[in-house]
Design a protein around this motif. Structure first.
Motif, PDB file in Angstrom:
ATOM      1  N   ARG A 206       0.794  -1.185   0.048  1.00 45.60           N
ATOM      2  CA  ARG A 206       0.044  -0.020  -0.037  1.00 45.60           C
ATOM      3  C   ARG A 206       0.923   1.352  -0.077  1.00 45.60           C
ATOM      4  O   ARG A 206       0.602   2.345  -0.649  1.00 45.60           O
ATOM      5  CB  ARG A 206      -0.818   0.063   1.387  1.00 45.60           C
ATOM      6  N   GLU A 207       1.877   1.299   0.806  1.00 44.86           N
ATOM      7  CA  GLU A 207       2.716   2.706   1.004  1.00 44.86           C
ATOM      8  C   GLU A 207       3.519   2.676  -0.481  1.00 44.86           C
ATOM      9  O   GLU A 207       3.765   3.968  -0.906  1.00 44.86           O
ATOM     10  CB  GLU A 207       3.668   2.201   1.905  1.00 44.86           C
ATOM     11  N   ILE A 208       4.063   1.596  -0.945  1.00 46.58           N
ATOM     12  CA  ILE A 208       4.643   1.698  -2.457  1.00 46.58           C
ATOM     13  C   ILE A 208       3.603   2.380  -3.420  1.00 46.58           C
ATOM     14  O   ILE A 208       4.177   3.211  -4.001  1.00 46.58           O
ATOM     15  CB  ILE A 208       5.601   0.364  -2.710  1.00 46.58           C
TER      16      ILE A 208
ATOM     17  N   ASP B 129      -0.008   8.105  -6.155  1.00 40.86           N
ATOM     18  CA  ASP B 129      -1.386   8.075  -5.893  1.00 40.86           C
ATOM     19  C   ASP B 129      -2.207   6.904  -6.131  1.00 40.86           C
ATOM     20  O   ASP B 129      -3.360   7.248  -6.717  1.00 40.86           O
ATOM     21  CB  ASP B 129      -1.715   9.587  -6.579  1.00 40.86           C
ATOM     22  N   MET B 130      -1.789   5.525  -6.227  1.00 40.25           N
ATOM     23  CA  MET B 130      -2.411   4.648  -6.669  1.00 40.25           C
ATOM     24  C   MET B 130      -3.017   4.153  -5.234  1.00 40.25           C
ATOM     25  O   MET B 130      -2.398   4.138  -4.085  1.00 40.25           O
ATOM     26  CB  MET B 130      -1.371   3.566  -7.288  1.00 40.25           C
TER      27      MET B 130
ATOM     28  N   ILE C 254      -6.009  -2.469  -7.711  1.00 40.55           N
ATOM     29  CA  ILE C 254      -5.232  -1.557  -7.575  1.00 40.55           C
ATOM     30  C   ILE C 254      -5.665  -0.439  -8.643  1.00 40.55           C
ATOM     31  O   ILE C 254      -5.914  -0.602  -9.848  1.00 40.55           O
ATOM     32  CB  ILE C 254      -3.849  -1.770  -8.071  1.00 40.55           C
ATOM     33  N   SER C 255      -6.187   0.736  -8.027  1.00 38.19           N
ATOM     34  CA  SER C 255      -6.773   2.011  -8.901  1.00 38.19           C
ATOM     35  C   SER C 255      -5.711   2.763  -9.269  1.00 38.19           C
ATOM     36  O   SER C 255      -4.895   3.484  -8.586  1.00 38.19           O
ATOM     37  CB  SER C 255      -7.913   2.506  -7.956  1.00 38.19           C
ATOM     38  N   ILE C 256      -5.215   3.084 -10.577  1.00 37.58           N
ATOM     39  CA  ILE C 256      -4.307   3.748 -11.145  1.00 37.58           C
ATOM     40  C   ILE C 256      -5.208   5.037 -11.809  1.00 37.58           C
ATOM     41  O   ILE C 256      -5.557   4.821 -12.804  1.00 37.58           O
ATOM     42  CB  ILE C 256      -3.381   2.921 -12.191  1.00 37.58           C
ATOM     43  N   PRO C 257      -4.822   6.076 -11.177  1.00 40.95           N
ATOM     44  CA  PRO C 257      -5.539   7.324 -11.839  1.00 40.95           C
ATOM     45  C   PRO C 257      -5.032   7.811 -13.089  1.00 40.95           C
ATOM     46  O   PRO C 257      -3.772   7.477 -13.412  1.00 40.95           O
ATOM     47  CB  PRO C 257      -5.415   8.510 -10.686  1.00 40.95           C
ATOM     48  N   ARG C 258      -5.710   8.960 -13.865  1.00 43.53           N
ATOM     49  CA  ARG C 258      -5.021   9.183 -14.829  1.00 43.53           C
ATOM     50  C   ARG C 258      -3.672   9.999 -14.782  1.00 43.53           C
ATOM     51  O   ARG C 258      -3.753  10.717 -13.726  1.00 43.53           O
ATOM     52  CB  ARG C 258      -6.007  10.277 -15.705  1.00 43.53           C
ATOM     53  N   GLY C 259      -2.924  10.022 -15.607  1.00 44.04           N
ATOM     54  CA  GLY C 259      -1.664  10.588 -15.535  1.00 44.04           C
ATOM     55  C   GLY C 259      -0.557   9.754 -14.928  1.00 44.04           C
ATOM     56  O   GLY C 259       0.717  10.037 -15.135  1.00 44.04           O
ATOM     57  N   VAL C 260      -1.018   8.737 -14.492  1.00 44.10           N
ATOM     58  CA  VAL C 260      -0.177   7.501 -13.856  1.00 44.10           C
ATOM     59  C   VAL C 260       0.011   6.361 -14.651  1.00 44.10           C
ATOM     60  O   VAL C 260       0.891   5.519 -14.362  1.00 44.10           O
ATOM     61  CB  VAL C 260      -0.616   7.345 -12.238  1.00 44.10           C
ATOM     62  N   PHE C 261      -0.808   6.350 -15.661  1.00 48.41           N
ATOM     63  CA  PHE C 261      -0.789   5.144 -16.498  1.00 48.41           C
ATOM     64  C   PHE C 261      -0.709   5.539 -17.901  1.00 48.41           C
ATOM     65  O   PHE C 261      -1.153   6.834 -18.342  1.00 48.41           O
ATOM     66  CB  PHE C 261      -1.884   4.262 -16.394  1.00 48.41           C
ATOM     67  N   ARG C 262      -0.278   4.776 -18.756  1.00 46.04           N
ATOM     68  CA  ARG C 262      -0.228   5.023 -20.144  1.00 46.04           C
ATOM     69  C   ARG C 262      -0.586   3.789 -21.131  1.00 46.04           C
ATOM     70  O   ARG C 262       0.128   2.629 -20.487  1.00 46.04           O
ATOM     71  CB  ARG C 262       0.943   5.762 -20.617  1.00 46.04           C
ATOM     72  N   LEU C 263      -1.483   3.558 -22.041  1.00 48.44           N
ATOM     73  CA  LEU C 263      -1.597   2.453 -22.730  1.00 48.44           C
ATOM     74  C   LEU C 263      -0.948   2.312 -24.157  1.00 48.44           C
ATOM     75  O   LEU C 263      -0.823   3.413 -24.912  1.00 48.44           O
ATOM     76  CB  LEU C 263      -3.059   2.072 -22.967  1.00 48.44           C
TER      77      LEU C 263
END
Length: 292
Positions: free
Chosen positions: A255-257, A262-263, A279-288
């Protein structure tokens, strides 16, 4: 030759002549209005000059503040490096001492035949192994945030993480291609502890799957198995410091990592039908990326 006059010219008179407002002008009626306009322009120009001077002063202040902050940051970085070095040396010394103590206990266990004594020695060795693991996890926690986050290929990180575990007894379905996330370099360790949780805590599990679902605003990264799952009253507690793997450090560390960028992670599986970590990954933290 006519000598040049040393007297200062009448600038107001010259200005009036230039704009056609001298005594001979037929537009003398406009003089008061234009005079007012000129005064307003001169006042505006003066205000602009004052504003420019104020901006320059602010820029100088900001420059000085920036230099001060940069010096403070350099001092903090140096202090952090020294503290890290001290902690690393301390951890190493403790681990060396534990290794030696473990060896002596093992030799003692082999030398005695009394069953109660052997039982106590076995328990002591077990507790020492836990201490060694806790020290290892504490060292990893210390290293969180030391190195800046970076873009990581999720499939590659999974492969590196699972390579440290024997998961050959499980059927698996892995669909992670094309996903990259911006995360702390310890992401591999986070995946490792999640997979290890399956191995040591998902009783009766025979398979697991790791995949993701994408929308425009976020990506859900999901790891689920077909074990006994997590009881409803423990779904939040398993991420706390004193529950779960070896006093809770495993999932707590996960959780801390993830939180560094902001995940968020939660367990939302159905009790009795398997665990499901999301694991919820918000916009700006992922790319496809397109899969070729």
């Amino acid at each position: 030759m006519k000598e040049h006059s040393e007297e200062s010219p009448d600038w107001d008179d010259q200005r009036m002549k230039i704009i056609g407002l001298g005594e001979s002008s037929i537009r003398k009626s406009y003089y008061p209005e234009l005079q007012q306009r000129l005064h307003e322009l001169e006042q505006t120009n003066a205000d602009l000059l004052d504003a420019i001077e104020e901006i320059q002063q602010k820029e100088e202040e900001l420059r000085e503040n920036y230099d001060e902050l940069r010096n403070i940051q350099s001092a903090l970085d140096l202090a952090r490096k020294k503290l890290n070095l001290l902690n690393s040396l301390t951890f190493q010394d403790i681990q060396n001492a534990l290794f030696s103590l473990s060896g002596y206990l093992t030799l003692t266990k082999e030398a005695v035949s009394d069953e109660p004594v052997q039982m106590y020695l076995e328990k002591s060795l077990s507790q020492m192994q836990k201490i060694e693991r806790i020290l290892h996890l504490a060292k990893q926690y210390q290293n969180m945030g030391i190195h800046p986050p970076k873009w990581q290929n999720v499939m590659e990180v999974y492969v590196f993480a699972v390579s440290h575990l024997d998961m050959s007894e499980y059927e698996r379905s892995i669909t992670l291609e094309g996903l990259e996330i911006f995360a702390d370099p310890l992401l591999e360790d986070a995946f490792f502890y999640l997979l290890e949780n399956i191995k040591y805590h998902s009783v009766h599990a025979t398979r697991y799957q790791f995949y993701y679902k994408a929308s425009e605003t976020e990506v859900s990264l999901i790891l689920e198995d077909n074990g006994i799952g997590v009881e409803s009253d423990r779904k939040v507690k398993i991420f706390e410091r004193r529950t779960g793997l070896v006093g809770g450090i495993g999932l707590f560390l996960v959780r801390e990592i993830l939180s560094i960028t902001d995940m968020k992670i939660c367990e939302n599986g159905e009790p009795g039908k398997g665990a499901r970590f999301l694991i919820s990954i918000p916009r700006g933290v992922f790319r496809l990326k397109k899969i070729s």
